[in-house]
Design a protein around this motif. Structure first.
Motif, mmCIF file in Angstrom:
data_model
loop_
_atom_site.group_PDB
_atom_site.id
_atom_site.type_symbol
_atom_site.label_atom_id
_atom_site.label_comp_id
_atom_site.label_asym_id
_atom_site.label_seq_id
_atom_site.Cartn_x
_atom_site.Cartn_y
_atom_site.Cartn_z
ATOM 1 N N GLY B 145 40.003 38.535 46.095
ATOM 2 C CA GLY B 145 39.883 38.114 47.483
ATOM 3 C C GLY B 145 40.386 39.189 48.416
ATOM 4 O O GLY B 145 40.671 40.314 48.009
ATOM 5 N N ALA B 162 37.548 35.230 47.057
ATOM 6 C CA ALA B 162 36.211 35.755 46.730
ATOM 7 C C ALA B 162 35.554 34.925 45.633
ATOM 8 O O ALA B 162 35.218 35.418 44.565
ATOM 9 C CB ALA B 162 36.308 37.218 46.319
ATOM 10 N N SER B 164 32.421 33.055 44.483
ATOM 11 C CA SER B 164 30.989 32.979 44.757
ATOM 12 C C SER B 164 30.514 31.539 44.691
ATOM 13 O O SER B 164 30.863 30.794 43.769
ATOM 14 C CB SER B 164 30.235 33.823 43.731
ATOM 15 O OG SER B 164 28.866 33.473 43.737
ATOM 16 N N VAL B 173 37.369 42.182 44.308
ATOM 17 C CA VAL B 173 36.827 42.710 45.558
ATOM 18 C C VAL B 173 36.914 44.230 45.543
ATOM 19 O O VAL B 173 37.964 44.801 45.254
ATOM 20 C CB VAL B 173 37.589 42.143 46.775
ATOM 21 C CG1 VAL B 173 37.179 42.872 48.051
ATOM 22 C CG2 VAL B 173 37.318 40.658 46.904
ATOM 23 N N LEU B 188 31.678 41.915 46.111
ATOM 24 C CA LEU B 188 32.224 41.155 44.974
ATOM 25 C C LEU B 188 31.634 41.724 43.688
ATOM 26 O O LEU B 188 30.411 41.666 43.479
ATOM 27 C CB LEU B 188 31.855 39.668 45.104
ATOM 28 C CG LEU B 188 32.734 38.809 46.021
ATOM 29 C CD1 LEU B 188 32.776 39.336 47.445
ATOM 30 C CD2 LEU B 188 32.276 37.353 46.002
ATOM 31 N N TRP B 195 30.097 40.523 51.463
ATOM 32 C CA TRP B 195 30.586 39.565 52.452
ATOM 33 C C TRP B 195 31.079 40.319 53.686
ATOM 34 O O TRP B 195 31.630 41.408 53.582
ATOM 35 C CB TRP B 195 31.761 38.740 51.896
ATOM 36 C CG TRP B 195 31.378 37.753 50.835
ATOM 37 C CD1 TRP B 195 30.211 37.703 50.132
ATOM 38 C CD2 TRP B 195 32.192 36.677 50.338
ATOM 39 N NE1 TRP B 195 30.243 36.666 49.237
ATOM 40 C CE2 TRP B 195 31.440 36.023 49.336
ATOM 41 C CE3 TRP B 195 33.472 36.210 50.651
ATOM 42 C CZ2 TRP B 195 31.945 34.912 48.634
ATOM 43 C CZ3 TRP B 195 33.967 35.117 49.953
ATOM 44 C CH2 TRP B 195 33.203 34.467 48.961
ATOM 45 N N ARG B 210 27.931 35.639 54.071
ATOM 46 C CA ARG B 210 27.768 36.037 52.665
ATOM 47 C C ARG B 210 26.339 36.508 52.418
ATOM 48 O O ARG B 210 25.389 35.797 52.734
ATOM 49 C CB ARG B 210 28.083 34.870 51.741
ATOM 50 C CG ARG B 210 29.521 34.393 51.831
ATOM 51 C CD ARG B 210 29.715 33.070 51.088
ATOM 52 N NE ARG B 210 31.105 32.640 51.122
ATOM 53 C CZ ARG B 210 31.667 31.981 52.140
ATOM 54 N NH1 ARG B 210 30.953 31.664 53.197
ATOM 55 N NH2 ARG B 210 32.942 31.634 52.096
#
Lengths: 145, 418
Positions: B145, B162, B164, B173, B188, B195, B210
């Motif tokens: 994240g 993070a 999905s 990340v 990601l 993102w 996203r």
């Protein structure tokens, strides 16, 4: 059993009792051969018991100097992805705890040939089988600094 | 009088105490002036020619002076810096170091002090600072994240996990970059998504956009020097699963992510990738951009008006950094193991290699002085930084450093995408 005594037994040119006294050259030769063969067989059997891995024709343990190089290699080069403390990064963690229950053969294969579908490259020919074997054993015990 | 408090090193403190006793009454003002700064900067000075180098094995950084071509001071206790990066405050006085162990450390370049240090995650990869300098963003592997911090206090403002929506899993990340307007863009790794986080309205409530299905395994990203394009390298795409890039136009994010170079390398045998390339600077000459080949001993030329590969330049190994001089005229390239003893210089106009040097084992990074007259090169296993003239290639200085890796100059404070 200390390995050096086995080596002495195997040495072909070591004089035997039979050869020194020479009561009969043919008998002495025969006896000598028998004695040498006996000890050689015994030594091999013992080696196989003490070092089963070596009996299976695996390469020898890396030299102390090579082990030093490998330690640095793992910390520095592998460390780019796995972390200098091997706690993981883009690559998975390689600490002893993280490797519990993993197959050492599979880990060695990953080092040498890489892992398909991941970013892990194969390190042949920069590392050989004995290097990989030593690295995996060391990782599973907790890698030296 | 606040300046009197600053030096914290033992030597400076002793010196400070002695001086203070000697001159307590009649020379208080003079003592203050002397004590305000550590030994390297006992005069008023700017920070424009300062920087730092990460000493990865020891978890320390060394402050650098690019005018005097010297190290100034070592600062220890920054944890695991085996993969670390730095950004700078907009006044170029403070450096923020993102460490592998999730450490975030604020350093005062003038006093050499650690102003504040926090452990913000378990495993981090880098970070960025917002356009107005008020927000720091840290990209985390574990837990995957991004966390946002007040750059003044290092207090947590907000965070984005993070996870999905498609895979339901947390991703590492990577490629966290600043985009104009207090926005950040990041990728990601596992999920293959890009993102955008918009903190312009409320830093405590980032608005997330996203972009999914952008390609497999984005491994690093950059924002062009004009702040317009976000480009992520895709490790899992192309021939043998290596190559391809994803491009997001930050002026028009509504147009979505475009894929480029999808067939790059397809069908050709590629070499193992011993170190992930970095996409840090973007060299553009006319419409041409230059990026490291993945699993290939070449620099790839991309026409950014069409996003097509238009050529390659064979080089000495697999490139890690392809860095443009600030003038944009030459590219400096370093390489992954086992060719990491070499640096090559490419003339952009002729696309020819004009210089090859071997500074020593494990060249990890290069940084140009603000206007590019010198390049500083870290040579890890030689435990030194080398300073070279970018015109003559001549070595001008060597600076001892312990396993040096990334070199970061304060001029980054005023550049986009860092």
């Amino acid at each position: 059993m200390p390995r050096h005594s086995c080596r002495n037994c195997r040495t072909p040119d070591t004089p035997t009792q039979a050869e020194v006294f020479k009561p009969n050259p043919m008998l002495a030769l025969g006896l000598g051969l028998v004695v040498i063969t006996f000890f050689a067989v015994a030594m091999l059997a013992l080696t196989a018991l003490v070092h089963p891995a070596q009996a299976a024709d695996l390469p020898a343990t890396p030299s102390a100097e090579r082990q030093h190089e490998l330690t640095r290699f793992v910390r520095q080069e592998c460390g780019f992805c796995h972390g200098i403390h091997l706690t993981g990064g883009l690559g998975s963690p390689l600490t002893a705890e993280a490797l519990v229950g993993k197959s050492s053969d599979a880990l060695e294969a990953s080092i040498l040939y890489g892992r398909t579908g991941t970013a892990m490259p194969g390190w042949m020919p920069h590392l050989n089988e004995s290097d990989a074997n030593w690295i995996v054993t060391a990782l599973m015990k907790g890698f030296p600094e | 009088m606040t300046m009197c408090r600053s030096p914290k090193s033992v030597g400076a403190n002793l010196f400070a105490q002695t001086l203070a006793k000697m001159r307590m009454n009649s020379h208080l003002l003079l003592a203050c002036a002397v004590l305000a700064l550590p030994a390297f900067a006992q005069e008023l000075r700017g920070t424009g020619d300062l920087g730092l180098v990460i000493e990865r094995a020891k978890g320390s950084v060394q402050l650098l002076d690019t005018s005097k071509k010297t190290g100034l001071q070592r600062i220890e206790g920054l944890g695991d810096l085996s993969h670390a990066s730095a950004v700078f405050s907009r006044d170029a006085r403070y450096a923020f170091i993102f460490g592998r162990d999730g450490g975030l450390t604020k350093i005062d370049l003038l006093t050499g002090n650690i102003v504040k240090r926090i452990i913000q995650s378990g495993n981090s990869i880098g970070g960025a600072i917002s356009q107005d300098g008020s927000i720091l963003a840290a990209a985390n592997y574990k837990p995957g994240g991004v966390k946002f911090f007040d750059s003044e206090t290092l207090e947590l403002l907000s965070e984005v996990s993070a996870r999905s929506a498609i895979t339901g899993e947390l991703s590492k990340v990577i490629g966290l970059e600043e985009a104009a307007g207090n926005r950040f863009t990041f990728s990601l790794f596992e999920a293959g998504e890009i993102w955008q986080a918009d903190l312009s309205k409320d830093p405590k409530n980032p608005v997330i956009t996203r972009h999914t299905g952008i390609g497999k395994e984005p491994y690093d990203a950059l924002v062009t020097g004009d702040g317009r394009w976000y480009i992520a390298g895709l490790f899992g795409e192309g021939g043998n699963g290596k190559g391809g890039i994803a491009v997001l136009d930050l002026w028009h994010p509504e147009r979505g992510v475009k894929r480029a170079l999808p067939d790059y390398g397809r069908g050709e045998q590629k070499l193992p990738v011993y170190k992930m390339p970095h996409l840090e600077t973007w060299a553009v000459a006319g419409n041409l951009a230059f990026i490291p080949g993945v699993g290939r001993h070449e620099v790839v030329l991309v026409d950014i008006s069409t996003w097509q590969k238009v050529g390659t330049i064979p080089v000495a190994g697999q490139p890690v950094f392809v860095m443009a001089e600030p003038t944009g005229r030459k590219l400096w390239v370093n390489f992954a193991f086992p060719h990491y003893d070499t640096v090559q210089v490419i003339d952009v106009e002729s696309q020819a290699i004009v210089h090859t040097m071997k500074p020593g084992k494990a060249v990890l990074h290069m940084e140009f002085t603000p206007r590019g007259e010198h390049v500083w090169i870290s040579v890890r296993d030689e435990n030194r930084i080398q300073v070279h003239d970018t015109a003559s290639f001549e070595k001008l200085a060597e600076i001892p450093a312990q396993s040096p890796s990334g070199i970061f100059f304060s001029s980054r404070a005023h550049r986009f995408g860092l």
